[in-house]
Design a protein around this motif. Structure first.
Motif, PDB file in Angstrom:
ATOM      1  N   ARG A  15       0.819  -1.185   0.000  1.00  0.00           N
ATOM      2  CA  ARG A  15       0.000   0.000   0.000  1.00  0.00           C
ATOM      3  C   ARG A  15       0.872   1.262   0.000  1.00  0.00           C
ATOM      4  N   SER A  16       2.087   1.106   0.522  1.00  0.00           N
ATOM      5  CA  SER A  16       2.966   2.268   0.645  1.00  0.00           C
ATOM      6  C   SER A  16       3.322   2.862  -0.704  1.00  0.00           C
ATOM      7  N   GLN A  17       3.290   2.036  -1.770  1.00  0.00           N
ATOM      8  CA  GLN A  17       3.677   2.578  -3.065  1.00  0.00           C
ATOM      9  C   GLN A  17       2.701   3.657  -3.528  1.00  0.00           C
ATOM     10  N   LYS A  18       1.525   3.694  -2.872  1.00  0.00           N
ATOM     11  CA  LYS A  18       0.543   4.715  -3.232  1.00  0.00           C
ATOM     12  C   LYS A  18       0.719   5.996  -2.447  1.00  0.00           C
ATOM     13  N   LYS A  19       1.590   5.949  -1.461  1.00  0.00           N
ATOM     14  CA  LYS A  19       1.793   7.105  -0.602  1.00  0.00           C
ATOM     15  C   LYS A  19       2.020   8.355  -1.446  1.00  0.00           C
ATOM     16  N   GLY A  20       1.241   9.370  -1.213  1.00  0.00           N
ATOM     17  CA  GLY A  20       1.497  10.624  -1.895  1.00  0.00           C
ATOM     18  C   GLY A  20       0.691  10.786  -3.166  1.00  0.00           C
ATOM     19  N   LEU A  21       0.074   9.710  -3.632  1.00  0.00           N
ATOM     20  CA  LEU A  21      -0.771   9.881  -4.803  1.00  0.00           C
ATOM     21  C   LEU A  21      -2.069  10.556  -4.387  1.00  0.00           C
ATOM     22  N   SER A  22      -2.661  11.223  -5.361  1.00  0.00           N
ATOM     23  CA  SER A  22      -3.951  11.859  -5.133  1.00  0.00           C
ATOM     24  C   SER A  22      -4.958  10.772  -4.799  1.00  0.00           C
ATOM     25  N   PRO A  23      -5.919  11.021  -3.835  1.00  0.00           N
ATOM     26  CA  PRO A  23      -6.903   9.993  -3.534  1.00  0.00           C
ATOM     27  C   PRO A  23      -7.721   9.690  -4.774  1.00  0.00           C
ATOM     28  N   GLY A  24      -7.998   8.421  -4.988  1.00  0.00           N
ATOM     29  CA  GLY A  24      -8.733   8.016  -6.173  1.00  0.00           C
ATOM     30  C   GLY A  24      -7.819   7.640  -7.329  1.00  0.00           C
TER      31      GLY A  24
ATOM     32  N   ASP B 243       8.772  15.407   5.584  1.00  0.00           N
ATOM     33  CA  ASP B 243       8.372  15.394   4.171  1.00  0.00           C
ATOM     34  C   ASP B 243       7.031  14.732   3.953  1.00  0.00           C
ATOM     35  N   MET B 244       6.270  14.559   5.036  1.00  0.00           N
ATOM     36  CA  MET B 244       5.034  13.802   4.888  1.00  0.00           C
ATOM     37  C   MET B 244       4.017  14.535   4.027  1.00  0.00           C
ATOM     38  N   PHE B 245       4.078  15.873   4.051  1.00  0.00           N
ATOM     39  CA  PHE B 245       3.071  16.645   3.317  1.00  0.00           C
ATOM     40  C   PHE B 245       3.547  17.051   1.927  1.00  0.00           C
ATOM     41  N   ASP B 246       4.781  16.658   1.562  1.00  0.00           N
ATOM     42  CA  ASP B 246       5.295  17.051   0.253  1.00  0.00           C
ATOM     43  C   ASP B 246       4.379  16.644  -0.894  1.00  0.00           C
ATOM     44  N   PRO B 247       3.842  15.422  -0.881  1.00  0.00           N
ATOM     45  CA  PRO B 247       2.971  15.065  -2.004  1.00  0.00           C
ATOM     46  C   PRO B 247       1.752  15.976  -2.090  1.00  0.00           C
ATOM     47  N   VAL B 248       1.208  16.392  -0.949  1.00  0.00           N
ATOM     48  CA  VAL B 248       0.055  17.296  -0.982  1.00  0.00           C
ATOM     49  C   VAL B 248       0.494  18.620  -1.603  1.00  0.00           C
ATOM     50  N   ARG B 249       1.651  19.099  -1.161  1.00  0.00           N
ATOM     51  CA  ARG B 249       2.162  20.353  -1.735  1.00  0.00           C
ATOM     52  C   ARG B 249       2.338  20.236  -3.239  1.00  0.00           C
TER      53      ARG B 249
ATOM     54  N   ALA C 272      -6.893  16.085   3.035  1.00  0.00           N
ATOM     55  CA  ALA C 272      -5.712  15.591   2.317  1.00  0.00           C
ATOM     56  C   ALA C 272      -4.537  15.435   3.273  1.00  0.00           C
ATOM     57  N   LEU C 273      -4.421  16.372   4.231  1.00  0.00           N
ATOM     58  CA  LEU C 273      -3.316  16.277   5.196  1.00  0.00           C
ATOM     59  C   LEU C 273      -3.520  15.068   6.109  1.00  0.00           C
ATOM     60  N   LEU C 274      -4.746  14.907   6.609  1.00  0.00           N
ATOM     61  CA  LEU C 274      -5.050  13.747   7.463  1.00  0.00           C
ATOM     62  C   LEU C 274      -4.782  12.452   6.708  1.00  0.00           C
ATOM     63  N   ASP C 275      -5.195  12.444   5.436  1.00  0.00           N
ATOM     64  CA  ASP C 275      -5.017  11.259   4.611  1.00  0.00           C
ATOM     65  C   ASP C 275      -3.531  10.929   4.464  1.00  0.00           C
ATOM     66  N   ALA C 276      -2.721  11.977   4.303  1.00  0.00           N
ATOM     67  CA  ALA C 276      -1.272  11.758   4.189  1.00  0.00           C
ATOM     68  C   ALA C 276      -0.738  11.132   5.469  1.00  0.00           C
ATOM     69  N   VAL C 277      -1.253  11.615   6.614  1.00  0.00           N
ATOM     70  CA  VAL C 277      -0.818  11.062   7.900  1.00  0.00           C
ATOM     71  C   VAL C 277      -1.193   9.585   7.997  1.00  0.00           C
ATOM     72  N   VAL C 278      -2.446   9.280   7.639  1.00  0.00           N
ATOM     73  CA  VAL C 278      -2.932   7.898   7.756  1.00  0.00           C
ATOM     74  C   VAL C 278      -2.207   6.999   6.763  1.00  0.00           C
ATOM     75  N   ASP C 279      -1.988   7.504   5.543  1.00  0.00           N
ATOM     76  CA  ASP C 279      -1.244   6.720   4.552  1.00  0.00           C
ATOM     77  C   ASP C 279       0.125   6.322   5.097  1.00  0.00           C
ATOM     78  N   HIS C 280       0.724   7.243   5.842  1.00  0.00           N
ATOM     79  CA  HIS C 280       2.052   6.942   6.371  1.00  0.00           C
ATOM     80  C   HIS C 280       2.004   5.832   7.428  1.00  0.00           C
TER      81      HIS C 280
END
Lengths: 354, 354, 354, 354, 354
Positions: free
Chosen positions: A8-17, C148-154, C175-183
C-alpha cells in the motif's frame, strides 16, 4: 496465510482516487465474462474488452459482469465511468486488502467481502477480495483470480432453477454473497476435522509438531476471523438499508445469510477457544512429563549417591581400617546398602513418588 | 460433545431454501404426534402421515404437532406448505446446527433453541436442535430424535392441570421453552457435582487424570455456553415483540423464563471461572511438588558429592600419601565427613530448605 | 519509542490557557511556510514572521499556513489571536503529548492527530503531534519538526493535480489527514516485514534476542495503537459533524480515510495478536528444549549412576570378598553392567524418551 | 462457599408457579414477625399463623411482615393470595438461588437480593436470599433463616429514631436493602484484612498454604461478585422506575445505596485484581527459588564432578602408571584439584551465579 | 498504598445520614480558611469556627471555604445546615473512601474526587478524598489534611491573575478540579521515570527486587486507576448537566479537564500494559537463564559421568583383570577417555548447546 504483502505504501502521496493496483497480481490478464438474463431470455459470453458489455446495460435485463483480475486500471476505469462509480470506489476495487465494508452510492451499492479458501494442500487459508457492485439492472463482481465458487450460481441462472431468473440484481448479489459465506463452512469443516485429529493426537502422543500445528491453526483462525467478523456488520447494514435497490422480498434472504455469517463467526470463536484449551493441555502435559522425568532422576540419584559414597569409603587405602579385616565386613556392608536402598524406596512409596 | 460433524458443505451450491438434511441422522423414520385441545376437549394421537394433521388446523382449538426426526424433506415441505412457512425456514429446520434465534414471520413465530442433555454415562453433553413454530392456533415442534423432555407438558395438557388448557399456543410454546430451560439446570447440577468432586480430588490427590477432567469439563462448558448464550437474546426478543400472536398475559411467563436463562448463563460462567481457578491450582501445585522433588535431589547431591570426592581422594594409589599411614587417618577422615555433612544440613535448615 | 518525557508537571499551578511548551523541543526556530491558492492562482513562500501571513486571511483564497516547531509561545499566540483560537486551544497546540481529538470551535475545527514514523535505523517508532485547524478559508497545521510527509500534498497543489485546487480548506485538511494515515501503512508494512522475519527465525533458531525483539515490537505496537485508536473516533466525528465548514462532497473522502484508519487499527491488532502468539510459541519451544536437555541428563545419569556404584563395590578393599578371586569375576561384572545398561536403554525406549 | 446445592431439578416438569421449596432448608419452622407503625403508633409481635397479619393490611399504617424460612408452601401461598402476588413470584420466593432482580408488579414491587455473611469461623462466605415485596402500605421480607442484620432497622422503628417512622413502605424497603449492602462492607473489611495478612506472609515466608488461601479467597470473591454485581442493575432500576409506590423523596436514598453497591463492586474487583497479582507474585517467587536451588546444585556438581573423576583416575590399579610413583604426585594432584576448584568458583563469580 | 483501612463497618446499623467519620484521621483539628472575592475586592483569612463564615454567604461575592480535616461532625453539620446540604451528603463528606461521583442537588452541585500524591519517599501513592460543593455564590472544599495542591489557585485569586476573579464559583470549582488532575501528571511522570529505570535494569541485570518493584508498581497503578477512572464520568456529567449553576463559558474548560482525565487514564493503562510486558520479559528471562544453568550442568555431568564410570572400572580389585597388566593400559584408557570427552563436546556443539 502469509501476512498481507500488498504494498500500500507505493501509493503514498498519490492523489486519492488514483488507480494503482495494490496487492499481489494473481492473474496475467483480466478475464471478463458477461451473463445477461431475465425470466425469459439468457445470454452468457466471455468478452475481450469491457466496451462489449456496455450495450447490455441499456436493456432492462439483469446484466452480470464478472471480472477476474483487478490489476488493470484501464478496465476498472472504463467500467467505473460506464456504471457511475466514484474514483474512490475504483481505487478500493484495485486495493485488495480491504476489510469487508458497505458503501451505499445511491445509484448503486458497493460491497467488499473476502472469499476464503484452502490452498492446494489444504494446509493454509487463502483469502481473496470480492468487490460486488449492484444497481438497478446490473451486478459487477471483481475477483482477484478465476475460481469456481460462483459456478453453482451460474448453473442456476443457466437452467433457470430456483427463483433466481425471476428476481433482480439484488437477489443475484445476495446469491453471490451466499456462495461466499457457504464456502466459509467448507473451510471451517476442514479446520474442524483437523482440530479433532489434533485432539486425538494430543491425548495419544503429544509431540513438538502438535504444538506447532496448534499455533499455526490459531493463527489461521486469527486471519479467518479478521475476514468474517466485519462481514456481519456489512450484511446487517444491507438488511437495514432503505435503498430502493433492495426489494423487500430479498430481506428474508439477507437475514438468512446474516444468520450464516453469525454461525461462521461462532464457529471461528469456538475453534479459537478450543485451540487455546488444547495449547493449555499440551503445555500442562509437557510440564507433567518433565515432572515425571525429574522424579525418576531424583529417585535413582537419591538411592545410588549414598551407596556410591559408602563403597567409596571402603575403597580408601588407609593402613588402619578395622572394618576391612572383619570376616564378614563385605557382607555387612552389602547388608547396610540393601537396607538403605529398601528404606529409600519405602520412603518414596510413602511420598507417592513411585 | 463432539465437534459438529454436520456436513453443511454438501449443500454448497444448492439454491437457497433447498431442503437437504444437514446433520447427523438420529432417527430412522420421523415420528409425528398430534395433540389438539382447548379448555373443554382433548385429543392425542400418533399419526402416520402429516396430511392427517391438516384438518385440525381448521378448527379453533390449539393444535400441537410434534415431529421427532428432521431428515425427511417430504414431511417438512408438506407441513411448510400447510402452515405457510417460507422455504428458508424449512431449510433451517432441517439444518441441525443452528444457533438459537427468533424469526417473526408475521403469521407465525419461529424459534430455534438447543436442548442440552447428558449422554448415557453422564460424561458428555449432547445438544439437539428444537425448532418451534407457533401461530394463531397451532404449535409445531421439531426435535432431532424422540425424548422425554416434553412429557411433563403433555401430562399437564392431558390432565388439564394448571392454566395450560385455558391458554393459547403462545403459552404452549412458552411451556416447551421452559421445559428446555429447566433441563439446563438438571445438566448444570450434574456438572456442579462433578466440579465439587474434582475440587476435593484436587486437594487430596491431584493427578494427571484430574487435569484431563478439568480440561474436558471446560470444553463442555464452552459448548453449553454456545447453546445457552444466544437464547437470552431470543427470549428477550420474544418478550419485547409486538406480535399479536403473544398474549400480554404470557409476558410474565416469558420474563420468568428469561430470568432462568440468565441464571443458567450465570452458572455456566461461574463454572468456567471455577474450572480456570482449578486449573491454576493444579498447575501451581504441580510446580510446587516439582520444587519439592528438586530440593530433595539437591540436598542429597550436595551432601554426598563432596563426601564421595573425599573418599575418592584416599582411594588413590599414590605411593607417597602420608595420611594413609597415620594411625587415626581413617577415623580422622570420618570426622571430617561427618562435620561436612552436619554443616551442610545446618546450612539447609537455615535456608529453610529442610 | 521512549516514554513520553514531556514535563507536563512544569505547568502545574499555571492558569489554564497559559502558553508554555510541554514536550521535547525538536527544532531550534519555528519554520513558517505559506501556501495560498484557489482554482486559478497559487503562491508559496517561506515567511519570517507570522504577521506576513495575516493579509492572506482577508482574501477568499485558501490559505494554508504550516508551522514546524511549536515551542514559541509568541508565534502561537499571534496566530491564535489572528484566527480567533481560544487560549485553551493554543495551549493544546503547545502540549505535544495530546491524544487525537476533535474540537468544533464554530468558526473553525481543531483536530489533533499523531504522525507516526520510524526513526533513522527503522527500529523504533517515533510519534509527533499534528494540530490541524481549518476555518472558512484557511488551514493551519502545526508539526513538531520539519518533515516530508506533506510534500505530495504540496506537489498536488503546486501542479494543480487532482481536485485539490478546486476545493476548499476542508478538502485540504482531509488531504493532510489522509497523508498522515497513509504513512501509518508505510510503518505497518515495515513492522509486518519484521514480524515475518521473526517468525522464520522462531522456527529456524529461536534465541534470547528473538524474544527481546518480540517484546520490543509488542511495546511499539502498544504505542502505535495508542496513537491510532482515538483517531477513529475523531474521523467519525468529523464525518458526522453538522458544521458548515465541511462541504457535503468532502464526506465521501472522510469516509474513505475512516476506512483506512479502521484498517490500520485492524492491522495493529492483528500484529499484537500475532506477537502474542509468537511469544507463546517461543516460550513453549524453550520449555520443550529444556525438557529435551533434562531427558538426556536423566538418561545418562540413570544409566551410569548404578554402574558406577557397581564398579565402586568391587573397588573396596575388604580382605574377604569372594568375587574378587573368581576366575571370570571381572568379565562377569562387565556382563552384569552391559545387561543393566541395555535394560535401561530398552526401558527408556519403551517410555518413548529416546 | 459451597456450590449451590439446591436441587432445582426436582421441580423439572412441574407446572410453572408450582410451590416447591428449592434450596437447603435452613430452619425448622418459618418464624413470622409483624411490625406495624406510623408516625404515632407502633406495634411489634411474633405471630403463629399468617392469617393474624391480614387485618393489619387493611389499615393505613405501614405493615412489615418478616418471614424467616421459605420452605413452607402453605405460608407463602396464603401471603401471596392476601397480598396479590402472582404464583411465579411465590415460586421465586421459595427458590433460594435467585440472582438479584426486580419485578414491578404494579400493585407491588418485588426485589430479590442476596445477604452475604461470613460463617462461624469467618473463613467462608455464606449467602442467603432476601425477597422483598412492598406495596402501598406493606412490606414483606423473606429470609432463609433468622438473623440479626435487620435489628438496627427494627431499633430505629421501635424508638422512632431518624425519619423512618414518618415515611412509607418504600423507605422501609430502602432501609432493609441498605442494611444488606452495609453488611457487604463488614464482610469486605474482613476479607481486606485477610488479604493484607496474606501480603505480608507472601513477602516474609511464602508457603504452599499461602497459595491455597489465595485461591480460596479468589473463589470467595467470585461468589461475592455474583451476588453483588446484578444488584447494581436492580437498584438503578428501582431509582429509575416510575412506579407510584416510590416517593420522590426516597430517590436520594436509593441513589445513596446505589453508590454503596458500586463501591462494593469496586472493592470486590480490586480484591480480585490484587489476588491475581499475589498469585503471580507467589508463582514467580517459587520459580525464582527453584532457580536458586538449581544453581547451587549445579555449582556443587560442576565443581566436584571433575574432581571426583580425577581422584578416580589415580585410584585405578594399572601396573604401569608413572605418576603414582612420583615423589610429589599426590601433592601435585591436590594442586591441580585446587586450581580447578578455584577456577570454577571464579568462573561462577563472573557469571554472577555466586 | 495500603488497602483502605477505613472502618465503614462501625457505621453498620446507624440511620442513614448519621454523621460518623469513616476513615483514617489525618489531622488533629479541622482547619478552616476562607477566601471571599469578586472582580474588585478580595479577603482571605483563617477562621476558628464555621460560624464566622456564614455572613459572607449573604453577599454576592464568591465565598470559598476550605476545610482541612473531615472528622469533626459538628463542623460538617453546621456547614451543612448553613448551605442546605442533605444529611446523606454530609455523611458522604465524612466517609473518606468514596468513589469519585457527582450529585446535582439543585441549589448546589456535589463532586467527589480523589487527590493522588506520592508519599514522602516517593515510593507509594497516597490518595485523599476531595469533596467539592459549589452553589450560586459559594464553593466548599473538604480535604482530609492540609496540602499545597491548591496554592497556585489561591495565588491566582490573590493577585487577580487570569480570569479567575472575574468568573463565578463554577470556574473556581473547575480550577480546583483542574489542580487535582494536573497533579495526576506529576505523579504519573514520577512513575514513568521509575518504569524507564526498571526497563534498563531489566535488560542489564534482572534481579528478584526488580520483580518486586514491578509487582508493587502494578498494584499502585491499580489503585491509581480506581481513583481516576470514575472521574471521567463525573467530569463528563458536569459538562453535560443543564444545571444553571454552570455558566456556558465554563464548558470549554470542563471539556479541557475532561481531555486531561482521559489522557491520565490513557497513561495509567499504558503503564499497566508496559508493566505486564515487563513482567513477561522478566519471567521469560528467568526461565531462559535457568535453561542456561541446566545446560551447563547437563554438559558437565554428561561428559564426566561416563568417564568416572570408566576409571571406576579400572579401580576394581579383581585378581584377573588382563587390562591392568598391559604395558600401555593406562595410556590406552586415557586415550579412550579423551576420545569420549571430545566426542561429547562435538555432539553438544552440533546440538547447539555450546
Amino acid at each position: 496465510m502469509r501476512l498481507n504483502s500488498s504494498k500500500r505504501s507505493q501509493k503514498k502521496g498519490l492523489s486519492p482516487g488514483s488507480l494503482v493496483h495494490v496487492g499481489e497480481r494473481k492473474v496475467d490478464q483480466p478475464r471478463i465474462t458477461l451473463i445477461d438474463y431475465d425470466g425469459d431470455q439468457f445470454l452468457e459470453k466471455e468478452v475481450a474488452t469491457v466496451e462489449e458489455c456496455f450495450p447490455f446495460n441499456e436493456t432492462s435485463t439483469v446484466t452480470w459482469i464478472n471480472i477476474d483480475g483487478v490489476h488493470d486500471a484501464d478496465v476498472i476505469e472504463k467500467l467505473g465511468r460506464a456504471f457511475g462509480l466514484h474514483s474512490l470506489i475504483q481505487e478500493d476495487i484495485m486495493t485488495t486488502s480491504q476489510r469487508p465494508k458497505l458503501d451505499d452510492l445511491e445509484t448503486s451499492i458497493y460491497v467488499v467481502s473476502r472469499m476464503v479458501e484452502l490452498n492446494g494442500e489444504g494446509k493454509e487459508i487463502v483469502t481473496e477480495q470480492l468487490s460486488l457492485i449492484f444497481g438497478r439492472n446490473f451486478v459487477l463482481s471483481f475477483q482477484e483470480r478465476p475460481g469456481d465458487m460462483f459456478d453453482p450460481v451460474r448453473e442456476r441462472i443457466r437452467h433457470g432453477k430456483g427463483r433466481i431468473r425471476k428476481l433482480g440484481p439484488d437477489y443475484l448479489a445476495y446469491a453471490l454473497l451466499d456462495a461466499v459465506v457457504d464456502h466459509y463452512f467448507v473451510v471451517l469443516e476442514t479446520v474442524g476435522e483437523r482440530i479433532e485429529t489434533l485432539e486425538d493426537e494430543l491425548v495419544a502422543d503429544p509431540r513438538q509438531e502438535t504444538l506447532h500445528t496448534i499455533h499455526a491453526l490459531k493463527r489461521e483462525m486469527l486471519f479467518f476471523r479478521k475476514s468474517v467478523w466485519p462481514l456481519r456488520e456489512v450484511v446487517a447494514a444491507l438488511e437495514r438499508t432503505e435503498s430502493p435497490l433492495i426489494q423487500p422480498s430479498t430481506n428474508i434472504f439477507l437475514r438468512d445469510v446474516y444468520d450464516h455469517v453469525i454461525q461462521a463467526i461462532d464457529n471461528v470463536e469456538t475453534f479459537r477457544d478450543m485451540l487455546s484449551g488444547m495449547l493449555e493441555t499440551y503445555l500442562s502435559s509437557v510440564s507433567n512429563r518433565m515432572n515425571q522425568v525429574m522424579k525418576i532422576l531424583t529417585i535413582i540419584s537419591t538411592i545410588f549417591i549414598p551407596l556410591t559414597f559408602l563403597v567409596g569409603v571402603y575403597g580408601m587405602n588407609f593402613e588402619h581400617m578395622p572394618e576391612l579385616k572383619w570376616r564378614f565386613g563385605y557382607f555387612f556392608v552389602w547388608g547396610i546398602m540393601i537396607a538403605v536402598g529398601v528404606g529409600l524406596v519405602y520412603f518414596f512409596k510413602r511420598k507417592k513418588w513411585l
